[in-house]
Design a protein around this motif. Structure first.
Motif, PDB file in Angstrom:
ATOM      1  N   GLU A   1       0.832  -1.210   0.000  1.00 54.47           N
ATOM      2  CA  GLU A   1       0.000   0.000   0.000  1.00 54.47           C
ATOM      3  C   GLU A   1       0.863   1.255   0.000  1.00 54.47           C
ATOM      4  N   GLN A   2       1.908   1.264   0.840  1.00 60.10           N
ATOM      5  CA  GLN A   2       2.778   2.429   0.883  1.00 60.10           C
ATOM      6  C   GLN A   2       3.576   2.578  -0.413  1.00 60.10           C
ATOM      7  N   ALA A   3       3.987   1.454  -0.994  1.00 61.07           N
ATOM      8  CA  ALA A   3       4.708   1.506  -2.270  1.00 61.07           C
ATOM      9  C   ALA A   3       3.812   2.069  -3.369  1.00 61.07           C
ATOM     10  N   PHE A   4       2.548   1.686  -3.330  1.00 66.08           N
ATOM     11  CA  PHE A   4       1.593   2.210  -4.313  1.00 66.08           C
ATOM     12  C   PHE A   4       1.446   3.718  -4.160  1.00 66.08           C
ATOM     13  N   GLU A   5       1.290   4.192  -2.922  1.00 64.00           N
ATOM     14  CA  GLU A   5       1.150   5.634  -2.692  1.00 64.00           C
ATOM     15  C   GLU A   5       2.404   6.378  -3.141  1.00 64.00           C
ATOM     16  N   ASN A   6       3.582   5.835  -2.826  1.00 60.02           N
ATOM     17  CA  ASN A   6       4.824   6.487  -3.247  1.00 60.02           C
ATOM     18  C   ASN A   6       4.918   6.566  -4.762  1.00 60.02           C
ATOM     19  N   THR A   7       4.516   5.493  -5.426  1.00 56.99           N
ATOM     20  CA  THR A   7       4.580   5.469  -6.894  1.00 56.99           C
ATOM     21  C   THR A   7       3.653   6.525  -7.492  1.00 56.99           C
ATOM     22  N   VAL A   8       2.435   6.631  -6.944  1.00 55.37           N
ATOM     23  CA  VAL A   8       1.489   7.642  -7.429  1.00 55.37           C
ATOM     24  C   VAL A   8       2.052   9.041  -7.198  1.00 55.37           C
ATOM     25  N   GLN A   9       2.624   9.270  -6.018  1.00 53.96           N
ATOM     26  CA  GLN A   9       3.195  10.578  -5.724  1.00 53.96           C
ATOM     27  C   GLN A   9       4.307  10.929  -6.715  1.00 53.96           C
ATOM     28  N   ASN A  10       5.173   9.972  -6.966  1.00 51.64           N
ATOM     29  CA  ASN A  10       6.279  10.222  -7.896  1.00 51.64           C
ATOM     30  C   ASN A  10       5.772  10.543  -9.296  1.00 51.64           C
ATOM     31  N   MET A  11       4.746   9.818  -9.743  1.00 52.79           N
ATOM     32  CA  MET A  11       4.157  10.087 -11.056  1.00 52.79           C
ATOM     33  C   MET A  11       3.533  11.484 -11.089  1.00 52.79           C
ATOM     34  N   TYR A  12       2.906  11.850  -9.979  1.00 48.60           N
ATOM     35  CA  TYR A  12       2.283  13.168  -9.886  1.00 48.60           C
ATOM     36  C   TYR A  12       3.344  14.265  -9.967  1.00 48.60           C
ATOM     37  N   TYR A  13       4.448  14.100  -9.192  1.00 50.16           N
ATOM     38  CA  TYR A  13       5.519  15.096  -9.205  1.00 50.16           C
ATOM     39  C   TYR A  13       6.114  15.229 -10.609  1.00 50.16           C
ATOM     40  N   GLU A  14       6.413  14.096 -11.217  1.00 50.94           N
ATOM     41  CA  GLU A  14       7.052  14.111 -12.540  1.00 50.94           C
ATOM     42  C   GLU A  14       6.168  14.801 -13.565  1.00 50.94           C
ATOM     43  N   SER A  15       4.856  14.521 -13.499  1.00 52.49           N
ATOM     44  CA  SER A  15       3.918  15.135 -14.435  1.00 52.49           C
ATOM     45  C   SER A  15       3.858  16.647 -14.233  1.00 52.49           C
ATOM     46  N   ALA A  16       3.789  17.076 -12.970  1.00 53.49           N
ATOM     47  CA  ALA A  16       3.677  18.500 -12.678  1.00 53.49           C
ATOM     48  C   ALA A  16       4.929  19.259 -13.120  1.00 53.49           C
ATOM     49  N   VAL A  17       6.107  18.682 -12.841  1.00 52.44           N
ATOM     50  CA  VAL A  17       7.356  19.345 -13.224  1.00 52.44           C
ATOM     51  C   VAL A  17       7.481  19.411 -14.748  1.00 52.44           C
ATOM     52  N   LYS A  18       7.093  18.334 -15.415  1.00 57.83           N
ATOM     53  CA  LYS A  18       7.162  18.312 -16.883  1.00 57.83           C
ATOM     54  C   LYS A  18       6.261  19.376 -17.481  1.00 57.83           C
ATOM     55  N   GLU A  19       5.049  19.530 -16.921  1.00 60.19           N
ATOM     56  CA  GLU A  19       4.112  20.533 -17.435  1.00 60.19           C
ATOM     57  C   GLU A  19       4.622  21.949 -17.203  1.00 60.19           C
ATOM     58  N   SER A  20       5.476  22.132 -16.178  1.00 60.55           N
ATOM     59  CA  SER A  20       6.016  23.468 -15.901  1.00 60.55           C
ATOM     60  C   SER A  20       7.081  23.882 -16.905  1.00 60.55           C
ATOM     61  N   GLY A  21       7.609  22.939 -17.656  1.00 63.00           N
ATOM     62  CA  GLY A  21       8.655  23.237 -18.624  1.00 63.00           C
ATOM     63  C   GLY A  21      10.058  23.119 -18.075  1.00 63.00           C
ATOM     64  N   TYR A  22      10.185  22.727 -16.814  1.00 63.61           N
ATOM     65  CA  TYR A  22      11.501  22.598 -16.195  1.00 63.61           C
ATOM     66  C   TYR A  22      12.224  21.358 -16.718  1.00 63.61           C
ATOM     67  N   SER A  23      13.521  21.489 -16.948  1.00 67.79           N
ATOM     68  CA  SER A  23      14.354  20.341 -17.286  1.00 67.79           C
ATOM     69  C   SER A  23      15.572  20.367 -16.375  1.00 67.79           C
ATOM     70  N   VAL A  24      16.039  19.178 -15.991  1.00 65.86           N
ATOM     71  CA  VAL A  24      17.133  19.086 -15.027  1.00 65.86           C
ATOM     72  C   VAL A  24      18.448  19.497 -15.700  1.00 65.86           C
ATOM     73  N   PRO A  25      19.153  20.499 -15.137  1.00 65.03           N
ATOM     74  CA  PRO A  25      20.436  20.905 -15.725  1.00 65.03           C
ATOM     75  C   PRO A  25      21.475  19.777 -15.618  1.00 65.03           C
TER      76      PRO A  25
END
Length: 536
Positions: free
Chosen positions: A96-120
Motif C-alpha cells: 500500500e505504501q509503495a503504491f502511494e509512493n509510486t502515485v506521488q512520484n508520477m504526480y511530481y514528474e507530471s507537474a514538473v514536466k508541465e512546468s517546462g523545467y528540465s534538469v540541468p
C-alpha cells in the motif's frame, strides 16, 4: 482485513514517521530483489503475470520487474527488514505504501514536466559525485573512469529522476524546514511563527468525577413508567405485511371472501417486515406502534380492534399491512424485567434528558460536598478503601504520612468521590485544543470521559474558565454528567519557532499526499487488485 489493519497500526508506530509522507526515493543503481511478502509475490515477477493496480493520467501502475512500483516495494521491504520485521506479515502494508509512493512520484514528474523545467546537466553531475568519492571523501577521477558505463548511465538517470521529485517538493513545501533562509516553498513570517508557537503554552490540569448516563436505577425507571403508562401498553397483534398495496388489497379480499385464512396468508404471502415467523408483531408497545402506523387515525382504528377482528389495509412505515387483534392490551407491569428494559430503552432513545437531569441533580449535591467535606487521613494498609483515622490523631497521622507510611490524606473532592462511590480521575495538563490538532498538546487520550471534548466548544469554555481550585457546575460531556475541579494552571515556554515550522511543514506534506491520492487523474484499483490477486 482486520488483522491486516492491526499490523499496519503497529508498523506505523514503530516506524516513527509515516512512510507515505513525502519521501524522495533516490532509486539506486542496485537492482533490488523483492523481499517484502510471501513467495506468491516474488512469483509474480518470475511469471508473465502483471497485476495493474490503477492508472495515473492513463499510465498503468503495474507490478512487474523494473517498474517503479516494484522498486518501491523492495525499498520499503528492505527498510522494514532492517528494523527486524518479518515482512511476510506486513506485506499488505508495504504494498500500500509503495503504491502511494509510486502515485506521488508520477504526480511530481507530471507537474514538473508541465512546468517546462528540465534538469540541468550540472545538477546531475553534482548529484552523482558522491558515488565516486575516495576514502577521504574527495572526488576520484580514477574511480569514475573505472566505473562501468552502464552503471554511470543508470546513476545519471536515477539522479535526474530524484532531482525532478525534489524540484516539485522544494517548490511546494520548501527545501530546509526550520531555516529562515530557505529558498523555496511557503514562507512563515516571524510574527506568525511566534504567535502559533505560543498557542497551547497555557495548560490546565484537573480532577474529574463522572456519572455515566448509560443506565438508570430501577426505581427511577419505574417512576417514569408510572408517569407515562400509556406509552407502555402492550398490544397483542398479528400482521400480514406486504410491500405493494395491490398485493395487500388482494390478500384482504381473499380473506374476506373465504378463499384463504389470515394465518394461511401469514405463511403464504406475508413478508414479515416487523413480525416474527408466526406473524406476531414484535414492536408491540404503544410507543413502538406509533412509529409503525404513522397516521394517527389508522393507529386508533387498529388499536380499537376487538379480539379476533381484522383491520383494513393500513399504510405503515414499511409497506402495507393487515392487522388482527389477538386480545386485550396489557398495562405496564413494572415488576417485569422485560417491561423495565422496554421503558429504559424508550428513555434512552427519546427522553435522554430525563437520565441526564437525574444525574445532574446528584452531581449538584456532589459539587456541594466536594467544596465543603473535611479532608481526612486514611490508613491504606487495612485494605483498598482504607480505615479513616480519628481526628484526634491527624497530626500524628500527617507525620507518619510524611514519613512514607501507608497513610493518605484525602481532600474534599476525593472525600466526595468516596461518598458518592465514583472514581476521582486525574487529568494531566493540556491546552485548549479544539479539534485536537496534532500541532498542540492533545487531549489526554487515556481519560475516556474526555473522548468527546475535542468538538465541544461549550465544554472547553466551561473547563478553561475555571480558576485554580474552582469546581464547575455539573455538565453533560458525551455519555457522562461530569464535575471538574481545576487543580493547576501552568504557562510553559512557547515551542521553538523552528519546531513550529517543522510541524507545520509536516502537516502540509500530509495534506499534499491526501490531495494527490484523491486526484481525478488517479484510477485507484489497489484494494481490489491486491486482495484479488495476492490474497487469493
Amino acid at each position: 482485513m482486520a488483522e491486516e489493519e492491526e499490523k499496519k497500526t503497529k508498523v506505523k508506530k514503530a516506524d516513527g514517521a509515516k512512510i507515505g509522507a513525502v519521501i524522495i526515493l533516490i532509486i539506486s543503481a542496485v537492482v533490488f530483489i523483492p523481499v517484502g511478502g510471501s513467495a506468491v509475490i516474488s512469483s509474480f515477477l518470475q511469471k508473465n503475470n502483471t497485476p495493474v493496480f490503477g492508472t495515473f493520467k492513463g499510465q498503468k501502475i503495474e507490478y512487474k520487474a523494473g517498474s517503479d512500483f516494484a522498486s518501491n516495494v523492495s525499498y520499503i521491504a528492505q527498510r522494514y527488514q532492517s528494523y527486524g520485521y518479518d515482512t511476510n506479515q506486513i506485506y499488505g502494508y508495504i504494498f500500500e505504501q509503495a503504491f502511494e509512493n509510486t502515485v506521488q512520484n508520477m504526480y511530481y514528474e507530471s507537474a514538473v514536466k508541465e512546468s517546462g523545467y528540465s534538469v540541468p546537466e550540472a545538477a546531475v553531475n553534482r548529484a552523482i559525485l558522491p558515488y565516486f568519492y575516495d576514502e577521504n571523501g574527495v572526488y576520484s577521477s580514477k574511480l569514475f573512469n573505472q566505473a562501468d558505463e552502464s552503471q554511470k548511465s543508470e546513476l545519471r538517470a536515477s539522479a535526474e529522476k530524484s532531482l525532478i521529485y525534489s524540484r516539485y517538493v522544494n517548490d511546494i513545501l520548501g527545501n530546509d524546514y526550520g531555516s529562515s533562509s530557505k529558498l523555496y516553498g511557503m514562507k512563515y513570517p516571524s510574527k506568525e511563527a511566534n504567535f502559533v508557537s505560543s498557542i497551547g503554552s497555557e495548560k490546565h490540569s484537573f480532577v474529574l468525577a463522572s456519572f455515566p448516563t448509560d443506565t438508570l436505577p430501577r426505581e427511577e425507571t419505574v417512576k417514569f413508567a408510572n408517569a407515562h403508562g400509556d406509552l407502555f401498553r402492550n398490544f397483542s397483534l398479528s400482521a400480514i405485511t406486504l410491500t405493494e398495496k395491490l398485493d395487500a388489497d388482494n390478500t384482504l379480499k381473499s380473506i374476506n371472501d373465504g378463499e384463504t385464512t389470515f394465518d394461511a396468508a401469514i405463511t403464504d404471502v406475508s413478508e414479515k417486515l416487523y413480525t416474527d415467523s408466526e406473524g406476531k408483531v414484535t414492536s408491540s408497545y404503544y410507543y413502538q406502534l406509533k412509529n409503525v402506523i404513522t397516521n394517527e387515525d389508522d393507529l386508533n382504528k387498529v388499536l380499537g380492534l376487538k379480539n379476533g377482528e381484522i383491520s383494513d389495509v393500513v399504510e405503515t412505515s414499511r409497506g402495507f399491512t393487515i392487522f388482527r387483534c389477538n386480545g386485550d392490551y396489557t398495562t405496564a407491569d413494572t415488576s417485569n424485567d422485560e417491561t423495565i428494559d422496554a421503558v429504559l430503552s424508550y428513555i434512552k432513545a427519546y427522553e435522554m434528558s430525563y437520565i441526564e437531569n437525574y444525574y445532574t441533580d446528584i452531581a449538584k449535591n456532589f459539587k456541594a460536598d466536594a467544596a465543603t467535606l473535611p479532608s481526612a487521613y486514611f490508613d491504606m494498609s487495612e485494605g483498598e478503601n482504607g480505615v479513616q483515622l480519628d481526628p484526634s490523631v491527624r497530626a500524628d497521622a500527617k507525620k507518619i504520612a510524611d514519613g512514607g507510611e501507608s497513610i493518605v490524606n484525602l481532600d474534599s473532592f476525593a472525600m466526595a468521590c468516596r461518598k458518592y462511590d465514583v472514581t476521582k480521575v486525574d487529568v494531566p495538563a493540556f491546552p485548549v485544543n479544539y479539534g485536537n490538532s496534532q500541532l498542540l498538546t492533545t487531549i489526554p487520550s487515556d481519560v475516556s470521559e474526555l473522548s468527546s471534548l475535542s468538538s465541544n466548544a461549550s465544554a472547553f469554555e466551561t473547563l478553561f474558565s475555571l480558576k485554580k481550585d474552582e469546581i464547575s457546575a455539573p455538565f453533560v460531556l458525551g455519555s457522562n454528567v461530569v464535575v471538574v475541579k481545576c487543580v493547576g494552571i501552568q504557562k510553559d515556554d512557547p515551542e521553538e519557532k523552528d519546531d513550529y515550522v517543522v510541524n507545520a511543514a509536516s502537516h502540509d506534506s500530509d495534506d499534499l499526499n491526501r490531495e494527490i491520492m484523491s486526484s481525478p487523474d488517479l484510477e485507484n484499483k489497489f484494494m481490489e487488485t491486491f486482495y484479488g490477486k495476492f490474497m487469493n
